[in-house]
Design an enzyme around this catalytic site. Structure first.
Site, PDB file in Angstrom:
ATOM      1  CB  ALA A 202      -0.948  -0.003   1.200  1.00 20.13           C
ATOM      2  N   GLY A 206      -2.001   5.738  -1.899  1.00 16.97           N
ATOM      3  CA  GLY A 206      -2.691   6.297  -3.067  1.00 16.97           C
ATOM      4  C   GLY A 206      -3.747   5.372  -3.631  1.00 16.97           C
ATOM      5  CE  LYS A 207      -1.379   1.865  -8.241  1.00 21.97           C
ATOM      6  NZ  LYS A 207      -0.234   2.753  -7.902  1.00 21.97           N
ATOM      7  CG  ASP A 225       4.516  -0.482   2.636  1.00 26.61           C
ATOM      8  OD1 ASP A 225       4.281  -0.460   1.417  1.00 26.61           O
ATOM      9  OD2 ASP A 225       5.635  -0.193   3.111  1.00 26.61           O
ATOM     10  CB  CYS A 322       4.803   2.509 -12.131  1.00 25.55           C
ATOM     11  SG  CYS A 322       5.981   2.581 -10.761  1.00 25.55           S
TER      12      CYS A 322
END
Length: 376
Positions: A202, A206-207, A225, A322
């Site tokens: 996480a 943001g997501k 996390d 990403c």
């Protein structure tokens, strides 16, 4: 700010940058501490520093840093005036490191996009979608057909000059600054308000916040996390956004899961080389190595293997990175599919089960998304 002052400021920052202290880190520290600079001056300095690294391989290494910054700014002006002036072969040789050629299919459109300024995207809370364009201004919806029709008015590009972090709307949780590609990951997950989801990596949330908004602040999201500092930031962001349907826990990515809960959906937004962000963060082009990619691909597959047992039969697993390297995208997804025949590849945003989001097509970061459903 005069040209000479801009060159001087940018030079002072560049001289502090190293592999251990990336350009974006130094910029945050130096500019954040300078209370005398106007936001527009900080923006110009940041842009000059990023332009320097964008055109690094064109610059005379024997010249002073300030002279090289000036040369980089000249190259950027030439490019902005006529991108075709720079041949594809030259861009392929100089705009990215050589090792990338075996990892990404480099096209002219992609390479030219890397040398341009990045777009700024925001995600608006749905109840404020009509009011924010009037109060903030300079907002335009994404033309991408991948954005769901019902979300066209909440996925917006900001083209103004205001520092969005200082606006009252931001502090009131009306919107989040979130790249378009990142938002598409949430739309690909498509969680329901009655479901329980796990956002495994996480980070600062943001997501997680996007999943929460899509779930109408209902259901439950486990946000994990390995870094407790990131989870603390997530809690602050969630408070501002009035998101309450989550539970933050630590997880180091190992086989011992943070809960025995079985999930309707799992999102693995895995740590990656970040090649998809190279337009926004050009210094990273010169610090990322093939060994980084190799090690991260191993971690990504491990995360998928460790998290998969927590998915309910019939549940949906979404993998996102990403980056655009073959080692971290298709190779990882294909390896997971081969090892888990009970996980059936599932369409992503109405496309195939593996989707590359190319920066030049989105005007955003690059992203790879893959999805599976577990056999019932």
């Amino acid at each position: 700010m005069s040209d000479s002052a801009l060159l001087s400021r940018a030079t002072l920052i560049i001289d502090q940058v190293s592999a251990e202290k990336p350009a974006d880190y130094v910029l945050r520290g130096v500019l954040g501490a300078d209370k005398d600079l106007h936001p527009s001056e900080k923006r110009d300095i940041s842009r000059a520093v990023f332009i320097y690294y964008r055109w690094l391989n064109w610059l005379d290494k024997s010249a002073s840093t300030q002279s090289r910054v000036a040369s980089a700014l000249d190259l950027q002006r030439k490019f902005d005036t006529d991108p075709s002036y720079f041949k594809t072969e030259t861009l392929a040789a100089r705009a990215v490191p050589e090792w990338v050629h075996s990892e990404i299919d480099l096209t002219s459109d992609y390479l030219r996009h890397l040398q341009s300024d990045s777009a700024l995207w925001i995600r608006v809370q749905k109840e404020f979608a009509a009011a924010l364009p009037r109060s903030l201004g300079n907002l335009a919806p994404s033309p991408s057909p991948l954005v769901p029709e019902a979300r066209r008015d909440t996925t917006l590009r900001y083209t103004g000059q205001t520092d969005l972090f200082k606006t009252s709307e931001f502090h009131q949780g009306v919107f989040e600054i979130q790249d378009l590609a990142s938002q598409l990951v949430g739309y690909a997950a498509n969680p329901k308000s009655t479901e329980t989801w796990w956002d495994t990596c996480a980070g600062e949330g943001g997501k997680t916040l996007h999943l929460s908004e899509l779930m109408e602040n209902k259901g439950l999201i486990w946000a994990s996390d390995r870094n407790t500092g990131r989870l603390a930031t997530l809690r602050k962001r969630a408070g501002r956004a009035q998101a309450f349907n989550y539970r933050a826990v630590t997880w180091n990515g190992g086989p011992f899961l943070p809960t025995k809960t079985k999930f309707d959906g799992i999102l693995i937004d895995a740590p990656c080389s970040g090649v998809g962000t190279w337009q926004r963060n050009p210094h990273a082009r010169w610090t990322t190595t093939p060994n980084d990619v190799k090690e991260l691909a191993e971690i990504q597959l491990q995360l998928l293997n460790h998290a998969a047992p927590a998915l309910k039969p019939g549940g949906r697993l979404v993998y996102a990175v990403c980056t655009l390297t073959k080692s971290e995208t298709t190779k990882v997804a294909n390896a997971f599919s081969a090892a888990h025949p009970d996980f059936i590849p599932d369409p992503v945003l109405g496309q195939g089960p593996q989707l590359h989001l190319w920066p030049h097509e989105l005007n955003a970061n690059g992203m790879f998304i893959a999805a599976w459903k577990r056999k019932a």
